[in-house]
Design an enzyme around this catalytic site. Structure first.
Site, mmCIF file in Angstrom:
data_model
loop_
_atom_site.group_PDB
_atom_site.id
_atom_site.type_symbol
_atom_site.label_atom_id
_atom_site.label_comp_id
_atom_site.label_asym_id
_atom_site.label_seq_id
_atom_site.Cartn_x
_atom_site.Cartn_y
_atom_site.Cartn_z
ATOM 1 N N ARG A 54 -45.299 -48.377 80.091
ATOM 2 C CA ARG A 54 -44.253 -48.850 81.017
ATOM 3 C C ARG A 54 -43.322 -47.693 81.371
ATOM 4 O O ARG A 54 -43.477 -46.567 80.874
ATOM 5 C CB ARG A 54 -43.470 -50.007 80.401
ATOM 6 C CG ARG A 54 -42.705 -49.616 79.147
ATOM 7 C CD ARG A 54 -41.967 -50.798 78.536
ATOM 8 N NE ARG A 54 -40.760 -50.351 77.840
ATOM 9 C CZ ARG A 54 -39.873 -51.154 77.284
ATOM 10 N NH1 ARG A 54 -40.059 -52.457 77.315
ATOM 11 N NH2 ARG A 54 -38.799 -50.674 76.691
ATOM 12 N N SER B 144 -33.681 -35.824 76.290
ATOM 13 C CA SER B 144 -32.569 -36.597 76.830
ATOM 14 C C SER B 144 -31.321 -35.740 76.745
ATOM 15 O O SER B 144 -31.214 -34.857 75.878
ATOM 16 C CB SER B 144 -32.376 -37.859 75.978
ATOM 17 O OG SER B 144 -31.110 -38.416 76.233
ATOM 18 N N GLY C 192 -46.586 -43.250 75.435
ATOM 19 C CA GLY C 192 -45.577 -44.122 76.042
ATOM 20 C C GLY C 192 -45.933 -44.524 77.465
ATOM 21 O O GLY C 192 -45.055 -44.816 78.280
ATOM 22 N N LYS D 8 -34.105 -36.203 69.668
ATOM 23 C CA LYS D 8 -34.297 -35.571 70.973
ATOM 24 C C LYS D 8 -33.916 -34.094 70.944
ATOM 25 O O LYS D 8 -34.458 -33.293 71.697
ATOM 26 C CB LYS D 8 -33.496 -36.318 72.048
ATOM 27 C CG LYS D 8 -34.038 -37.719 72.338
ATOM 28 C CD LYS D 8 -35.439 -37.662 72.926
ATOM 29 C CE LYS D 8 -35.957 -38.997 73.405
ATOM 30 N NZ LYS D 8 -37.307 -38.927 73.949
ATOM 31 N N TYR E 267 -31.314 -41.171 67.687
ATOM 32 C CA TYR E 267 -31.901 -40.844 68.993
ATOM 33 C C TYR E 267 -31.579 -39.390 69.362
ATOM 34 O O TYR E 267 -32.481 -38.596 69.660
ATOM 35 C CB TYR E 267 -31.355 -41.799 70.051
ATOM 36 C CG TYR E 267 -31.927 -41.597 71.435
ATOM 37 C CD1 TYR E 267 -33.234 -41.956 71.730
ATOM 38 C CD2 TYR E 267 -31.164 -41.032 72.455
ATOM 39 C CE1 TYR E 267 -33.767 -41.772 73.007
ATOM 40 C CE2 TYR E 267 -31.681 -40.850 73.730
ATOM 41 C CZ TYR E 267 -32.984 -41.222 73.998
ATOM 42 O OH TYR E 267 -33.515 -41.036 75.254
ATOM 43 N N ASP F 71 -49.844 -45.951 66.860
ATOM 44 C CA ASP F 71 -48.485 -45.874 66.315
ATOM 45 C C ASP F 71 -48.204 -44.401 66.067
ATOM 46 O O ASP F 71 -48.747 -43.800 65.135
ATOM 47 C CB ASP F 71 -48.366 -46.677 65.019
ATOM 48 C CG ASP F 71 -46.937 -46.596 64.460
ATOM 49 O OD1 ASP F 71 -46.088 -45.907 65.082
ATOM 50 O OD2 ASP F 71 -46.678 -47.206 63.406
HETATM 51 P P1 NAD Z 1 -39.399 -47.236 77.493
HETATM 52 O O1 NAD Z 1 -38.723 -47.818 76.302
HETATM 53 O O2 NAD Z 1 -39.510 -48.078 78.721
HETATM 54 O O3 NAD Z 1 -40.846 -46.717 77.089
HETATM 55 C C1 NAD Z 1 -41.085 -46.138 75.858
HETATM 56 C C2 NAD Z 1 -42.535 -46.398 75.518
HETATM 57 O O4 NAD Z 1 -42.791 -45.830 74.214
HETATM 58 C C3 NAD Z 1 -42.881 -47.896 75.438
HETATM 59 O O5 NAD Z 1 -44.023 -48.184 76.200
HETATM 60 C C4 NAD Z 1 -43.123 -48.107 73.956
HETATM 61 O O6 NAD Z 1 -44.091 -49.119 73.683
HETATM 62 C C5 NAD Z 1 -43.601 -46.727 73.512
HETATM 63 N N1 NAD Z 1 -43.482 -46.566 72.070
HETATM 64 C C6 NAD Z 1 -42.394 -46.844 71.317
HETATM 65 N N2 NAD Z 1 -42.691 -46.654 70.014
HETATM 66 C C7 NAD Z 1 -43.985 -46.252 69.948
HETATM 67 C C8 NAD Z 1 -44.849 -45.918 68.887
HETATM 68 N N3 NAD Z 1 -44.486 -45.984 67.604
HETATM 69 N N4 NAD Z 1 -46.113 -45.536 69.170
HETATM 70 C C9 NAD Z 1 -46.535 -45.508 70.469
HETATM 71 N N5 NAD Z 1 -45.759 -45.821 71.513
HETATM 72 C C10 NAD Z 1 -44.501 -46.197 71.256
HETATM 73 O O7 NAD Z 1 -38.621 -45.884 77.819
HETATM 74 P P2 NAD Z 1 -38.300 -45.168 79.220
HETATM 75 O O8 NAD Z 1 -36.993 -45.663 79.679
HETATM 76 O O9 NAD Z 1 -39.478 -45.219 80.102
HETATM 77 O O10 NAD Z 1 -38.082 -43.676 78.681
HETATM 78 C C11 NAD Z 1 -39.176 -42.822 78.484
HETATM 79 C C12 NAD Z 1 -38.694 -41.528 77.856
HETATM 80 O O11 NAD Z 1 -37.629 -40.959 78.611
HETATM 81 C C13 NAD Z 1 -38.172 -41.703 76.435
HETATM 82 O O12 NAD Z 1 -38.556 -40.589 75.679
HETATM 83 C C14 NAD Z 1 -36.667 -41.712 76.626
HETATM 84 O O13 NAD Z 1 -35.995 -41.276 75.477
HETATM 85 C C15 NAD Z 1 -36.520 -40.735 77.773
HETATM 86 N N6 NAD Z 1 -35.311 -40.950 78.554
HETATM 87 C C16 NAD Z 1 -35.190 -42.080 79.300
HETATM 88 C C17 NAD Z 1 -34.035 -42.259 80.046
HETATM 89 C C18 NAD Z 1 -33.870 -43.482 80.907
HETATM 90 O O14 NAD Z 1 -32.827 -43.607 81.559
HETATM 91 N N7 NAD Z 1 -34.815 -44.388 80.966
HETATM 92 C C19 NAD Z 1 -33.012 -41.308 80.019
HETATM 93 C C20 NAD Z 1 -33.172 -40.175 79.221
HETATM 94 C C21 NAD Z 1 -34.325 -40.002 78.496
#
Ligand code: NAD
Length: 265
Positions: free
Chosen positions: A17, A144, A14, A161, A157, A64
């Site tokens: 971004r 999360s 991931g 998690k 989700y 993937d």
């Molecule tokens: P995001 O959606 O910006 O990034 C997720 C990344 O995972 C993306 O780059 C996407 O391309 C990649 N991804 C998705 N499916 C995929 C696959 N099949 N194979 C490979 N890559 C894949 O998410 P974020 O906001 O940066 O969050 C990152 C992590 O933190 C996640 O696990 C999310 O659940 C957790 N989280 C985020 C928040 C928040 O507020 N942003 C809060 C709690 C938990």
């Protein structure tokens, strides 16, 4: 900071971004060679470019995570380039699949569990043997608050998690005497492309309830993760680490007001 990751191989899923990109940049700053695994190869390439610009080493690989063969190939490419993996950070997730249990489509449920949970299992499988041989390793998972409390409209989700927490803790039990630690990090609401698409009123409500009254920056997670990746953190294992700005128990439920259910009818 000096977490002394020089020469270590880190894989971040991931990393194209958001939080994952920040983790890649900080691990590279700390000296690690970083394998950036993501379905979004353009974003992953951009993260790699940002690292190389600062004289770091990085390799972007399309994967993937729901597909074991694809995971196997991707890790293989990183190992060929940088050597065996020392640090594996599982950040990738599907974050926008919201529906009540009543409305959740079976294919979407399966896909989310596969990416958010099975992909983490596949990734541990890829790295654990060489970590055991070398008696050193760091496994870090981003879960999360929904993984502890469930969440309205977040059945797949939150289930994935919560599964991730159990998987991380199982690894913590099984690998502890082999120099490997496994820990889980919990963000608050972080300023990433994923959250920027949330409705404004939902965002305002969560921020208002938050103890610090603000959004987090991805780097706040990344520095904690870099510490967990280091030798200095060796006594932390099987931990649930809240990097969420305060003890706001229910503040992170996206849809928790009476009437919200209507949005899903
Ligand atoms: P995001 O959606 O910006 O990034 C997720 C990344 O995972 C993306 O780059 C996407 O391309 C990649 N991804 C998705 N499916 C995929 C696959 N099949 N194979 C490979 N890559 C894949 O998410 P974020 O906001 O940066 O969050 C990152 C992590 O933190 C996640 O696990 C999310 O659940 C957790 N989280 C985020 C928040 C928040 O507020 N942003 C809060 C709690 C938990």
């Amino acid at each position: 900071m000096d977490f002394n990751l020089s020469g270590k191989t880190a894989v971040v899923t991931g990393g194209a971004r958001g939080i994952g990109r920040a983790v890649c940049l900080v691990l590279a700053e700390e000296g690690a060679n970083v394998g950036i695994l993501d379905l979004g190869i353009e974003g992953a390439e951009e993260t790699a470019r940002m690292i190389r610009e600062k004289s770091g080493k990085a390799l972007a690989v399309k994967v993937d995570l729901a597909d074991y063969e694809s995971v196997d190939t991707a890790f293989g490419k990183v190992v060929s380039e940088f050597g065996p993996v020392d640090v594996m950070v599982y950040v990738a997730a599907i974050t926008d699949n919201m529906a009540t249990i009543k409305k959740m489509e079976l294919t979407k449920w399966k896909r989310e569990i596969a990416v958010n949970l099975s992909g983490a299992f596949y990734s541990i499988k890829q790295v654990c043997n060489s970590m055991i041989e070398r008696k050193w390793g760091r496994l870090i998972f981003v879960s999360s608050r929904a993984g502890l409390d469930g969440g309205f409209g977040q059945c797949s989700y939150s289930s994935s998690k919560m599964g991730l927490i159990a998987l991380a803790k199982t690894a913590a039990w099984e690998l502890a005497r082999m120099g490997i630690t496994s820990n889980v990090v919990f963000p608050g609401l972080v300023n990433t492309p994923a959250t920027q698409s949330l409705p404004k009123d939902v965002m305002q409500r969560i921020v208002a309830k938050n103890t610090m009254g603000r959004l987090q920056e991805p780097e706040e997670l990344a520095y904690t993760i870099a510490y967990l990746a280091s030798e200095q953190s060796k006594g932390i294992n099987g931990a649930e680490i809240m990097v969420n700005m305060g003890p706001q128990k229910f503040a992170f439920n996206l849809m928790n007001l009476p009437g919200d259910e209507l949005a899903f009818q």
